[in-house]
Design a protein around this motif. Structure first.
Motif, short mmCIF file in Angstrom:
data_model
loop_
_atom_site.label_atom_id
_atom_site.label_comp_id
_atom_site.label_asym_id
_atom_site.label_seq_id
_atom_site.Cartn_x
_atom_site.Cartn_y
_atom_site.Cartn_z
N GLN A 269 0.83 -1.21 0.00
CA GLN A 269 0.00 0.00 0.00
C GLN A 269 0.86 1.26 0.00
O GLN A 269 0.57 2.22 -0.70
N ARG A 270 1.94 1.23 0.79
CA ARG A 270 2.84 2.38 0.84
C ARG A 270 3.48 2.61 -0.52
O ARG A 270 3.57 3.74 -1.00
N THR A 271 3.91 1.54 -1.18
CA THR A 271 4.52 1.64 -2.51
C THR A 271 3.52 2.19 -3.52
O THR A 271 3.87 3.06 -4.34
N SER B 15 1.52 6.46 -6.99
CA SER B 15 0.39 7.29 -7.40
C SER B 15 0.74 8.77 -7.28
O SER B 15 0.45 9.56 -8.18
N ARG B 16 1.36 9.14 -6.15
CA ARG B 16 1.76 10.55 -5.98
C ARG B 16 2.78 10.96 -7.03
O ARG B 16 2.68 12.05 -7.59
N ARG B 17 3.72 10.08 -7.33
CA ARG B 17 4.74 10.38 -8.33
C ARG B 17 4.11 10.57 -9.70
O ARG B 17 4.45 11.49 -10.44
N GLU B 18 3.15 9.71 -10.05
CA GLU B 18 2.47 9.83 -11.35
C GLU B 18 1.63 11.09 -11.42
O GLU B 18 1.57 11.75 -12.45
N LEU B 19 0.96 11.45 -10.31
CA LEU B 19 0.18 12.69 -10.30
C LEU B 19 1.08 13.91 -10.47
O LEU B 19 0.75 14.83 -11.21
#
Length: 67
Positions: free
Chosen positions: A45-47, A52-56
């Motif tokens: 989940q952490r990964t 997801s944050r990096r892609e956003l």
């Protein structure tokens, strides 16, 4: 009840040591499995959150360069 006292239940006709050891090992292994799965789940989940944050951030950065 098959045993007249709690002490007889624990002794189980002199087989209690083996029976309770088997129960203890089984319970310990099941507990270990549960703990390992929970830890792995949290790591995944952490990964996924980081990805997801990096892609956003990457997609918002691309939008800034287009305009």
């Amino acid at each position: 009840m098959a045993f007249d006292s709690f002490a007889e239940l624990l002794a189980m006709g002199r087989h209690g040591v083996y029976v309770w050891t088997a129960w203890g090992i089984s319970l310990g292994l099941l507990t270990l499995c549960i703990l390992l799965v929970r830890g792995e789940s949290r790591a995944v989940q952490r990964t996924l959150r980081r990805r997801s944050r990096r892609e956003l951030n990457a997609s918002s950065g691309e939008a800034d360069h287009e305009g």
